[in-house]
Design a protein around this motif. Structure first.
Motif, mmCIF file in Angstrom:
data_model
loop_
_atom_site.group_PDB
_atom_site.id
_atom_site.type_symbol
_atom_site.label_atom_id
_atom_site.label_comp_id
_atom_site.label_asym_id
_atom_site.label_seq_id
_atom_site.Cartn_x
_atom_site.Cartn_y
_atom_site.Cartn_z
ATOM 1 N N ILE A 154 39.064 -53.938 -3.938
ATOM 2 C CA ILE A 154 38.971 -52.524 -3.545
ATOM 3 C C ILE A 154 38.518 -51.679 -4.741
ATOM 4 O O ILE A 154 37.657 -50.806 -4.614
ATOM 5 N N HIS A 155 39.098 -51.943 -5.905
ATOM 6 C CA HIS A 155 38.711 -51.199 -7.108
ATOM 7 C C HIS A 155 37.247 -51.452 -7.453
ATOM 8 O O HIS A 155 36.494 -50.511 -7.762
ATOM 9 N N PHE A 156 36.828 -52.705 -7.410
ATOM 10 C CA PHE A 156 35.445 -53.032 -7.754
ATOM 11 C C PHE A 156 34.464 -52.365 -6.793
ATOM 12 O O PHE A 156 33.454 -51.786 -7.221
ATOM 13 N N LEU A 157 34.733 -52.443 -5.492
ATOM 14 C CA LEU A 157 33.845 -51.811 -4.516
ATOM 15 C C LEU A 157 33.755 -50.304 -4.773
ATOM 16 O O LEU A 157 32.673 -49.725 -4.719
ATOM 17 N N GLY A 158 34.882 -49.673 -5.072
ATOM 18 C CA GLY A 158 34.868 -48.253 -5.406
ATOM 19 C C GLY A 158 34.075 -47.970 -6.661
ATOM 20 O O GLY A 158 33.372 -46.950 -6.754
ATOM 21 N N PHE A 159 34.162 -48.856 -7.625
ATOM 22 C CA PHE A 159 33.435 -48.712 -8.885
ATOM 23 C C PHE A 159 31.930 -48.634 -8.651
ATOM 24 O O PHE A 159 31.218 -47.889 -9.324
ATOM 25 N N ILE A 160 31.417 -49.404 -7.663
ATOM 26 C CA ILE A 160 29.976 -49.369 -7.381
ATOM 27 C C ILE A 160 29.640 -48.369 -6.272
ATOM 28 O O ILE A 160 28.500 -48.313 -5.814
ATOM 29 N N GLY A 161 30.637 -47.590 -5.835
ATOM 30 C CA GLY A 161 30.377 -46.495 -4.905
ATOM 31 C C GLY A 161 30.846 -46.697 -3.482
ATOM 32 O O GLY A 161 30.736 -45.798 -2.662
ATOM 33 N N ILE A 162 31.368 -47.878 -3.162
ATOM 34 C CA ILE A 162 31.804 -48.171 -1.795
ATOM 35 C C ILE A 162 33.293 -47.874 -1.705
ATOM 36 O O ILE A 162 34.132 -48.699 -2.065
ATOM 37 N N LYS A 163 33.606 -46.673 -1.236
ATOM 38 C CA LYS A 163 35.003 -46.223 -1.224
ATOM 39 C C LYS A 163 35.654 -46.327 0.142
ATOM 40 O O LYS A 163 36.872 -46.250 0.255
ATOM 41 N N ASN A 164 34.860 -46.486 1.183
ATOM 42 C CA ASN A 164 35.377 -46.612 2.541
ATOM 43 C C ASN A 164 35.617 -48.102 2.811
ATOM 44 O O ASN A 164 34.720 -48.813 3.259
#
Length: 194
Positions: A154-164
């Protein structure tokens, strides 16, 4: 809608995460689906390939452009950029992600392409995308203090912009009520895609 399905389980046809990620992707759309099996052909970044992987392809030297790991990173990044929705089949191995899923993350994290550094810290560039994580474990409870896979992902996806990001879990599938847990996850997938 364009969907990228990423699988990292080594269990092949016996994989619950593969079964559920396929079912979800089929329910979401019947076209524009790209399947990426991380158990086949994913390179680990080496000291030799690191510089080439990190540089956008238009800025590379001839030798860096010929680097097969950099070429793979380009393809993986393009798959993410094109996809509207990402479905990730992610088993928990020894409390964390499979090595292939971590290798994928290492290849798609590219400054200036999937994220950028700003005066306020890093900012993801792959925005307006939805990700579903099919998290499956034999014994580790997803979301517990010993689950290091799902918070990392979840953190990694958010890091590249995928927050949903939405998690579908089937945890403790090797326990006595494992089949019941798998069935609940199947039902959740059915409801999500309805």
């Amino acid at each position: 809608m364009s969907i990228l399905v990423i699988n990292s389980s080594i269990r092949g046809d016996d994989s619950i995460s593969r079964e559920l990620s396929l079912k979800l992707s089929e329910k979401l759309t019947d076209k524009n689906v790209v399947h990426r099996d991380l158990t086949k052909g994913i390179d680990f970044i080496s000291s030799e390939s690191m510089a080439a992987v990190r540089i956008p392809k238009d800025d590379r030297s001839a030798a860096q452009s010929a680097d097969s790991t950099a070429q793979l990173a380009d393809t993986l990044i393009e798959e993410l950029q094109v996809a509207d929705t990402i479905v990730i089949g992610a088993p928990v191995y020894n409390f964390g992600p499979p090595a292939s899923l971590k290798a994928w993350a290492d290849l798609v994290a590219r400054a200036g392409t999937t994220f950028q550094y700003t005066e306020n810290g890093p900012e993801g560039l792959l925005e307006n995308k939805k990700a579903y994580v099919i998290a499956v474990s034999g014994g580790t409870k997803i979301g517990s203090e010993i689950d290091f896979m799902s918070p990392w992902l979840i953190h990694f996806l958010g890091f590249i912009g995928i927050k949903n990001v939405e998690i579908v879990s089937a945890d403790g599938v090797f326990s006595q009520d494992g089949e019941e847990k798998i069935q609940k996850a199947r039902q959740k997938v059915e409801r999500m895609a309805a």
